[in-house]
Design an enzyme around this catalytic site. Structure first.
Site, PDB file in Angstrom:
ATOM      1  N   SER A  91      53.178  47.349  38.592  1.00  7.44           N
ATOM      2  CA  SER A  91      53.330  48.660  39.234  1.00  7.44           C
ATOM      3  C   SER A  91      54.730  49.230  38.994  1.00  7.44           C
ATOM      4  CB  SER A  91      53.001  48.543  40.732  1.00  7.44           C
ATOM      5  OG  SER A  91      53.047  49.795  41.362  1.00  7.44           O
ATOM      6  N   ARG A 116      60.006  58.994  42.281  1.00 10.66           N
ATOM      7  CA  ARG A 116      58.600  58.573  42.289  1.00 10.66           C
ATOM      8  C   ARG A 116      58.184  58.179  43.701  1.00 10.66           C
ATOM      9  NH1 ARG A 116      56.121  53.292  41.447  1.00 10.66           N
ATOM     10  NH2 ARG A 116      54.069  53.424  40.408  1.00 10.66           N
TER      11      ARG A 116
END
Length: 307
Positions: A91, A116
């Site tokens: 991830s 993000r």
């Protein structure tokens, strides 16, 4: 041991005190932490080393883990110039892998994953997002139950394939909770809602994609020194165009960690994890090949002695 793959942990590996031994014993680590603090405008020493609740908030968790991973990698690389067959992250860790592979300056990477995290947080603010850990069911059973419930309007998706019998789901928190009896009936040993307010790696994050793509375009480069393995496809890529498309898709697609390790294990001698030991634990369930973790100066020296 020259035939290695460098791996980088994602969210869930954070803990107060991580990176402290590097900071106390390496002027390079101290400099990297100071420059990162200046770049994003908050103090990484207090975030990493003092008791606080920010380390569990995704916009802080992500840059903290990435920074510690890249410090571990940089300290290793200062002494050992071995080039891995590929870099792979779980991830968030895919961004660490990209930076270690030369495609992303570490300070740009710190700011990128901070943004993000903010994008993911904002996308989930009003949708009761959550995640659930499942133990004891095979992939096909989980996917079949999720697909059937999706047809009934439930917002639930497989988000992380961490190992045989270990899957994390993402979606609407109430919908996930409603599935617990179904999973238990199917034979799950555990079905536990995680203390998270973000639904990672599922379509609920689609609103974050356009802004993330802008940051990726701004900061990614073509300077790959080694291939990076995609969470989305389990395949290697080595261009900015591929990285941009795959990292945008990664937001809404499951992390195929198990599949990625299985795809490369036959061609490598070992895996080296930088900045954590969570992936070492996962790898024990996936592969017979050894995984070495670098989390402090002692483990750094132990891994360097193998090369």
């Amino acid at each position: 041991m020259n035939n290695s793959i460098f791996i980088f942990p994602g969210q869930g590996s954070q803990k107060i005190g991580m990176g402290k031994d590097f900071y106390d014993n390496s002027s390079l680590a101290k400099e990297m932490i100071e420059k990162a603090s200046q770049r994003v405008g908050f103090d990484f020493t207090s975030l990493l080393f003092e008791e606080n609740d920010r380390l569990e908030q995704t916009e802080y968790t992500q840059p903290a883990i990435l920074l510690v991973s890249l410090i571990a990698h940089r300290l290793f690389n200062e002494v050992c110039k071995v080039t891995p067959k590929a870099a792979l992250g779980h991830s968030l860790g895919e961004f660490s892998a990209l930076s270690a592979a030369g495609a992303l300056n570490y300070l740009d990477a710190v700011e990128l994953v901070h943004q993000r995290g903010l994008l993911m947080k904002h996308a989930c603010e009003s949708i009761n997002a959550g995640m659930m850990a499942l133990l004891g069911l095979d992939d096909a059973t989980v996917e079949a139950i999720a697909a059937k419930e999706q047809e009934l309007g439930k917002k639930v998706w497989a988000a992380n394939y961490n190992g045989d019998g270990q899957i994390v789901l993402a979606g609407n928190k109430d919908d996930l909770a409603s599935l617990e009896p179904l999973f238990k009936e199917a034979g799950a040993k555990k079905a536990v809602l995680l203390p998270m307010s973000v639904a990672s790696h599922c379509p609920l994050l689609s609103a974050a994609q356009p802004s993330l793509e802008g940051y990726l375009e701004q900061w990614l480069t073509e300077s790959f020194t080694t291939p990076v393995i995609s969470n989305v496809t389990s395949n290697a890529y080595q261009t900015k165009t591929e990285a941009k498309a795959l990292l945008s898709q990664q937001l809404i697609s499951p992390v195929k960690y198990k599949q990625s390790i299985l795809a490369v294990e036959s061609s490598v001698d070992c895996f080296i994890e930088f900045g954590g030991s969570v992936l070492k634990g996962l790898n024990k369930r996936i592969t017979q090949k050894p995984t070495y973790s670098i989390t402090d100066m002692k483990s750094l020296e132990e891994v360097l002695a193998l090369f």
